[in-house]
Design an enzyme around this catalytic site. Structure first.
Site, PDB file in Angstrom:
ATOM      1  N   ASP A  22       0.839  -1.206   0.000  1.00 12.59           N
ATOM      2  CA  ASP A  22       0.000   0.000   0.000  1.00 12.59           C
ATOM      3  C   ASP A  22       0.874   1.256   0.000  1.00 12.59           C
ATOM      4  OD1 ASP A  22      -2.410  -1.384   0.111  1.00 12.59           O
ATOM      5  OD2 ASP A  22      -2.678  -1.123   2.275  1.00 12.59           O
ATOM      6  N   ARG A  59      -1.154  -0.628  -8.577  1.00 14.37           N
ATOM      7  CA  ARG A  59      -2.555  -0.297  -8.280  1.00 14.37           C
ATOM      8  C   ARG A  59      -2.629   1.229  -8.332  1.00 14.37           C
ATOM      9  NH1 ARG A  59      -3.779  -0.845  -2.308  1.00 14.37           N
ATOM     10  NH2 ARG A  59      -4.222  -3.041  -2.668  1.00 14.37           N
TER      11      ARG A  59
HETATM   12  P1  FDA Z   1     -14.020   9.661  -5.223  1.00 13.72           P
HETATM   13  O1  FDA Z   1     -13.511   9.971  -3.866  1.00 13.72           O
HETATM   14  O2  FDA Z   1     -14.116  10.739  -6.212  1.00 13.72           O
HETATM   15  O3  FDA Z   1     -15.412   8.918  -5.049  1.00 13.72           O
HETATM   16  C1  FDA Z   1     -16.202   8.515  -6.152  1.00 13.72           C
HETATM   17  C2  FDA Z   1     -17.490   7.905  -5.623  1.00 13.72           C
HETATM   18  O4  FDA Z   1     -17.191   6.708  -4.887  1.00 13.72           O
HETATM   19  C3  FDA Z   1     -18.226   8.773  -4.601  1.00 13.72           C
HETATM   20  O5  FDA Z   1     -19.070   9.680  -5.247  1.00 13.72           O
HETATM   21  C4  FDA Z   1     -18.972   7.711  -3.804  1.00 13.72           C
HETATM   22  O6  FDA Z   1     -20.106   7.257  -4.506  1.00 13.72           O
HETATM   23  C5  FDA Z   1     -18.006   6.583  -3.753  1.00 13.72           C
HETATM   24  N1  FDA Z   1     -17.144   6.650  -2.553  1.00 13.72           N
HETATM   25  C6  FDA Z   1     -15.824   6.961  -2.513  1.00 13.72           C
HETATM   26  N2  FDA Z   1     -15.352   6.886  -1.258  1.00 13.72           N
HETATM   27  C7  FDA Z   1     -16.402   6.564  -0.475  1.00 13.72           C
HETATM   28  C8  FDA Z   1     -16.560   6.346   0.933  1.00 13.72           C
HETATM   29  N3  FDA Z   1     -15.541   6.455   1.772  1.00 13.72           N
HETATM   30  N4  FDA Z   1     -17.787   6.016   1.395  1.00 13.72           N
HETATM   31  C9  FDA Z   1     -18.823   5.869   0.558  1.00 13.72           C
HETATM   32  N5  FDA Z   1     -18.747   6.056  -0.790  1.00 13.72           N
HETATM   33  C10 FDA Z   1     -17.559   6.398  -1.296  1.00 13.72           C
HETATM   34  N6  FDA Z   1      -5.331   5.237  -1.008  1.00 13.72           N
HETATM   35  C11 FDA Z   1      -4.023   5.447  -0.694  1.00 13.72           C
HETATM   36  O7  FDA Z   1      -3.637   6.589  -0.441  1.00 13.72           O
HETATM   37  N7  FDA Z   1      -3.171   4.390  -0.628  1.00 13.72           N
HETATM   38  C12 FDA Z   1      -3.549   3.112  -0.912  1.00 13.72           C
HETATM   39  O8  FDA Z   1      -2.734   2.184  -0.853  1.00 13.72           O
HETATM   40  C13 FDA Z   1      -4.901   2.892  -1.262  1.00 13.72           C
HETATM   41  N8  FDA Z   1      -5.375   1.653  -1.561  1.00 13.72           N
HETATM   42  C14 FDA Z   1      -6.643   1.496  -2.082  1.00 13.72           C
HETATM   43  C15 FDA Z   1      -7.074   0.239  -2.512  1.00 13.72           C
HETATM   44  C16 FDA Z   1      -8.307   0.118  -3.131  1.00 13.72           C
HETATM   45  C17 FDA Z   1      -8.732  -1.224  -3.647  1.00 13.72           C
HETATM   46  C18 FDA Z   1      -9.141   1.260  -3.298  1.00 13.72           C
HETATM   47  C19 FDA Z   1     -10.455   1.161  -3.990  1.00 13.72           C
HETATM   48  C20 FDA Z   1      -8.744   2.462  -2.796  1.00 13.72           C
HETATM   49  C21 FDA Z   1      -7.514   2.595  -2.173  1.00 13.72           C
HETATM   50  N9  FDA Z   1      -7.102   3.827  -1.663  1.00 13.72           N
HETATM   51  C22 FDA Z   1      -5.783   3.994  -1.300  1.00 13.72           C
HETATM   52  C23 FDA Z   1      -8.092   4.904  -1.424  1.00 13.72           C
HETATM   53  C24 FDA Z   1      -8.177   5.870  -2.594  1.00 13.72           C
HETATM   54  O9  FDA Z   1      -6.996   6.612  -2.688  1.00 13.72           O
HETATM   55  C25 FDA Z   1      -9.375   6.832  -2.447  1.00 13.72           C
HETATM   56  O10 FDA Z   1      -9.202   7.590  -1.278  1.00 13.72           O
HETATM   57  C26 FDA Z   1     -10.737   6.156  -2.403  1.00 13.72           C
HETATM   58  O11 FDA Z   1     -10.792   5.072  -3.268  1.00 13.72           O
HETATM   59  C27 FDA Z   1     -11.860   7.140  -2.817  1.00 13.72           C
HETATM   60  O12 FDA Z   1     -11.617   7.615  -4.107  1.00 13.72           O
HETATM   61  P2  FDA Z   1     -12.465   7.204  -5.420  1.00 13.72           P
HETATM   62  O13 FDA Z   1     -11.478   6.860  -6.474  1.00 13.72           O
HETATM   63  O14 FDA Z   1     -13.439   6.155  -5.102  1.00 13.72           O
HETATM   64  O15 FDA Z   1     -13.122   8.538  -5.916  1.00 13.72           O
END
Ligand code: FDA
Length: 303
Positions: free
Chosen positions: A128, A180
Site C-alpha cells: 500500500d 494499483r
Molecule cells: P471519489 O472519492 O471521487 O469517489 C467517487 C465515488 O465513490 C463517490 O461519489 C462515492 O459514490 C463513492 N465513494 C468513494 N469513497 C467513499 C466512501 N468512503 N464512502 C462511501 N462512498 C464512497 N489510497 C491510498 O492513499 N493508498 C492506498 O494504498 C490505497 N489503496 C486502495 C485500494 C483500493 C482497492 C481502493 C479502492 C482504494 C484505495 N485507496 C488507497 C483509497 C483511494 O486513494 C481513495 O481515497 C478512495 O478510493 C476514494 O476515491 P475514489 O477513487 O473512489 O473517488
C-alpha cells in the site's frame, strides 16, 4: 475533510474510539471485523459472488520492533489461511506496519519475509502507499523486492493526487512492476499534490492510459464511474482485453458497481480490511465522503 483527517492521526483518540460500541457498529460497514476469521467469512461471500479480494490486516504507524514482528506473524498466518480455505485473494501490506516510521532496514526485512512467504505459496503482496513523505522510500523497497521476487509476487500503489505519479508510472512500467492506481487517501500540501479534485481526476486518467498501454496486469482502484468509464473507453479503443487488468474497490463501498462490472466480465478485486486498529482507516473513509458523517451521527442517535 481536513478536520476528519486531523482526527484520524490523533493517537490518543484511537483507543477511546475503538471502545465506543456505536462507532464500532458503523465501522462494520467498511471493515470485515476485528478477527481474521471475520475477514475469511466476508471473503467467502465475495468469492461466491465472483469477486476476488485483497486482505489487509489493519495496523499502521507501528512504533516498536516487537509489534512489527507480530504483524509479520499475522501475515504469515493469513497467507496460510488463504491457502487452507482456498480463498481467491492476495494480501495488502503497509510499510509503516513493518517499521518504516523508525527503521527503514527493518521495514524492508519484515516486508521481505512476507513477500518470500507469498512467493513460496504462489501468492502476491501489494505494498500500500501511505503519506507522500514515504513515497520514495516505499517505491525503493518495492523495487528491491521486485528485483528479488518478480512481478508475480509484489506490486506497488500510486496516487494520482501527487504531481510525480505519471512519471513514476512510466518508470515502474518500464521496470515491469505492477501497479494499483488510486486517487490517494491522505491530506497533502500544494508542494506535492493537486488540490483541485478535477486535477486529481485528470491525473488519474493520464496515468491509467500509461498503465493500460503498458501490457502489464494492473489494478484500477476507484469507485468513481467516470474513471471506470475512462478505463473502459481506453481499453476498447486500444484493444486491451477485459482480463488484461482489473478493477479494485473497497469493502462496503459501491457493492452494486462491483457486481455489475464482474457480471459484465471484468475482473474485480475487493480490498478487505480487518483487525482491531481500524480507527485511522475508518476516519479516512469518513473524510472521503461527508455524507458518511451523517450515517455515523444517525447511528449514535439511535444508541
Ligand atoms: P471519489 O472519492 O471521487 O469517489 C467517487 C465515488 O465513490 C463517490 O461519489 C462515492 O459514490 C463513492 N465513494 C468513494 N469513497 C467513499 C466512501 N468512503 N464512502 C462511501 N462512498 C464512497 N489510497 C491510498 O492513499 N493508498 C492506498 O494504498 C490505497 N489503496 C486502495 C485500494 C483500493 C482497492 C481502493 C479502492 C482504494 C484505495 N485507496 C488507497 C483509497 C483511494 O486513494 C481513495 O481515497 C478512495 O478510493 C476514494 O476515491 P475514489 O477513487 O473512489 O473517488
Amino acid at each position: 475533510r481536513t478536520a476528519l483527517m486531523f482526527l484520524s492521526r490523533r493517537e490518543g483518540l484511537k483507543d477511546a474510539a475503538t471502545r465506543l460500541p456505536a462507532l464500532g457498529r458503523v465501522a462494520k460497514r467498511f471493515i470485515a471485523g476485528e478477527r481474521m476469521e471475520d475477514a475469511v467469512s466476508a471473503v467467502k461471500e465475495l468469492n461466491a459472488r465472483g469477486l476476488s479480494v485483497s486482505f489487509d490486516h489493519l495496523n499502521e504507524t507501528v512504533r516498536t520492533e516487537s509489534e512489527t514482528r507480530e504483524e509479520v506473524r499475522e501475515y504469515l498466518r493469513l497467507l496460510a489461511r488463504i491457502d487452507q480455505v482456498g480463498a481467491r485473494g492476495n494480501v495488502s501490506l503497509k510499510l509503516t506496519q513493518c517499521g518504516l516510521l523508525f527503521d527503514r532496514e527493518l521495514a524492508l526485512a519484515n516486508a521481505r519475509t512476507v513477500v518470500a512467504e507469498a512467493a513460496r505459496r504462489g501468492s502476491f503482496v501489494r505494498i500500500d502507499m501511505e503519506q507522500s513523505e514515504f513515497t520514495q522510500v516505499t517505491l525503493d523497497i518495492v523495487r528491491a523486492l521486485h528485483r528479488e521476487f518478480g512481478q508475480a509476487h509484489v506490486g506497488a500503489v500510486l496516487q494520482s493526487s501527487l504531481y510525480r505519479t505519471e512519471a513514476d508510472a512510466r518508470a515502474l512500467c518500464a521496470e515491469g512492476i505492477r501497479i494499483r492506481l488510486c486517487k490517494g487517501a491522505y491530506l497533502e500540501g500544494p508542494e506535492v499534490a493537486y488540490q483541485d479534485k478535477r486535477d486529481v481526476d485528470a491525473s488519474f486518467v493520464r496515468t491509467l492510459h500509461v498503465l493500460l498501454g503498458s501490457g502489464l496486469y494492473h489494478g484500477i482502484a476507484t469507485h468513481d464511474e467516470r474513471m471506470i468509464d475512462a478505463a473502459l473507453t481506453y481499453a476498447r479503443e486500444h484493444q486491451v482485453a477485459p482480463g488484461a487488468y482489473e478493477f479494485q474497490m473497497l469493502h462496503g463501498i459501491r457493492r452494486d458497481l462491483q457486481e455489475r462490472l464482474a457480471q459484465e466480465g471484468h475482473p474485480v478485486r475487493v480490498y478487505v480490511p480487518y483487525g482491531k486498529h481500524w480507527y485511522p482507516y475508518f476516519m479516512r473513509r469518513l473524510a472521503e465522503r461527508p455524507a458518511n458523517v451523517w450515517f455515523v451521527l444517525k447511528n449514535f442517535l439511535q444508541g
